[in-house]
Design a protein around this motif. Structure first.
Motif, short mmCIF file in Angstrom:
data_model
loop_
_atom_site.label_atom_id
_atom_site.label_comp_id
_atom_site.label_asym_id
_atom_site.label_seq_id
_atom_site.Cartn_x
_atom_site.Cartn_y
_atom_site.Cartn_z
N UNK A 26 44.22 44.18 49.94
CA UNK A 26 43.50 43.15 49.18
C UNK A 26 42.11 43.62 48.79
N UNK A 27 41.46 44.36 49.68
CA UNK A 27 40.13 44.88 49.38
C UNK A 27 40.18 45.85 48.21
N UNK A 28 41.20 46.69 48.18
CA UNK A 28 41.34 47.64 47.08
C UNK A 28 41.57 46.91 45.75
N UNK A 29 42.38 45.85 45.79
CA UNK A 29 42.64 45.10 44.56
C UNK A 29 41.40 44.37 44.09
N UNK A 30 40.62 43.80 45.02
CA UNK A 30 39.37 43.13 44.64
C UNK A 30 38.41 44.12 44.02
N UNK A 81 30.23 32.39 40.03
CA UNK A 81 30.27 33.73 39.49
C UNK A 81 30.54 33.63 38.00
N UNK A 82 30.56 34.74 37.38
CA UNK A 82 30.53 34.74 35.95
C UNK A 82 31.86 34.90 35.27
N UNK A 83 32.15 34.11 34.41
CA UNK A 83 33.18 34.21 33.38
C UNK A 83 33.07 32.89 32.66
N UNK A 84 32.66 32.92 31.43
CA UNK A 84 32.37 31.68 30.74
C UNK A 84 33.64 30.97 30.36
N UNK A 85 33.51 29.65 30.22
CA UNK A 85 34.66 28.85 29.79
C UNK A 85 35.03 29.22 28.37
N UNK A 111 33.80 43.86 38.12
CA UNK A 111 33.19 44.39 36.89
C UNK A 111 32.59 45.76 37.14
N UNK A 112 32.80 46.66 36.20
CA UNK A 112 32.26 48.00 36.32
C UNK A 112 30.84 48.04 35.75
#
Length: 263
Positions: free
Chosen positions: A251-255, A4-8, A260-261
């Motif tokens: 946990x589902x609500x927190x996820x 998944x996405x989030x660059x280093x 990302x919106x």
């Protein structure tokens, strides 16, 4: 990698002066990006370096100016200065390593491997170059090669926390769940506050159908990193498997809140 996405985060250049210091971590990508190990120089000045090169400038001066540019993300200028360093001193391990760091940041994994190998030829005990060579192999999904490279690094430095973590998640990708768990636990003995290791430990226990162990590991991941959305998503499945529907909904609500919106 299957990620998944989030660059280093931006890579940090290495110098001979910094080589004996403990490595720092450049960041990570969820859920499956290996962390690139970097060496941090204590004397980098964060300001743009001049691109002018004089004929009598030393390799060390060029390397230092390359690091200045590298440190502020001026990669083209840094590459030019590192290459000038190598014209003066072809076996400069740190110039090769720093070029490889930039190539890794740019997704040029094959080119990065050439430079990491050049750094290792010049300095065979350069553990972080060996670890990052494995990172580049992993990112090409060459998991068996990456695992061998991480094992080579661990032969040089058996308690290297990042190499242990990287080997653990590579073994997870290879389907060797028990060994993945063992290496991830080894990495946590060296760095007990590294949330990604708990996350992968949870995935491995989940795959092995040990939901209680998976829950413990994933809960530790979110305790250390409350914004770890993938860990919350996995906890939803684990809580449901354990019949704890209230915690699953939480946990589902927190996820969902961390997802990302849409723009």
């Amino acid at each position: 990698m299957t990620l998944l996405a989030k660059t280093a985060k931006q890579s940090t250049p290495a110098t001979a002066a910094a080589a004996k210091k403990s490595p720092a971590l450049a960041g990570f990508v969820f859920p499956a990006l290996l962390v690139v190990v970097v060496l941090v120089s204590y004397w980098i000045k964060i300001h743009p370096a001049s691109g002018v090169v004089t004929s009598d400038e030393s390799a060390q001066s060029l390397l230092a100016r390359g690091m200045e540019a590298h440190g502020v993300g001026a990669y083209d200028q840094a590459l030019a200065l590192y290459r000038k360093t190598l014209e003066r001193e072809p076996a400069n391990a740190f110039a090769h390593y720093n070029i490889a760091q930039i190539f890794t940041e740019q997704g040029r994994y094959a080119d990065a491997q050439v430079e990491y190998r050049a750094a290792l030829k010049a300095k065979p005990d350069f553990v972080d170059a060996r670890v990052n060579l494995g990172v580049a192999q992993y990112r090409e999904k060459r998991f068996a090669d990456a695992a061998d490279t991480f094992r080579d690094a661990l032969r040089l430095s058996p308690r290297h926390a990042q190499a242990l973590f990287d080997l653990g998640i590579t073994l997870y990708e290879l389907g060797d769940t028990d060994q993945a768990v063992a290496r991830l636990n080894d990495s946590l003995r060296e760095n007990a506050k590294f949330a990604p290791a708990y996350y992968y430990l949870g995935l491995a226990h989940e795959r092995a159908k040990r939901p209680a162990d998976a829950r413990a590991a994933l809960e530790q991941a979110v305790a250390l990193d409350p914004k770890h959305a993938p860990a919350y998503s996995e906890l939803v499945k684990v809580y449901r498997a354990l019949g704890d529907n209230a915690r699953a909904r939480d946990a589902e609500a927190k996820a969902a809140a961390l997802a990302p919106q849409p723009k």
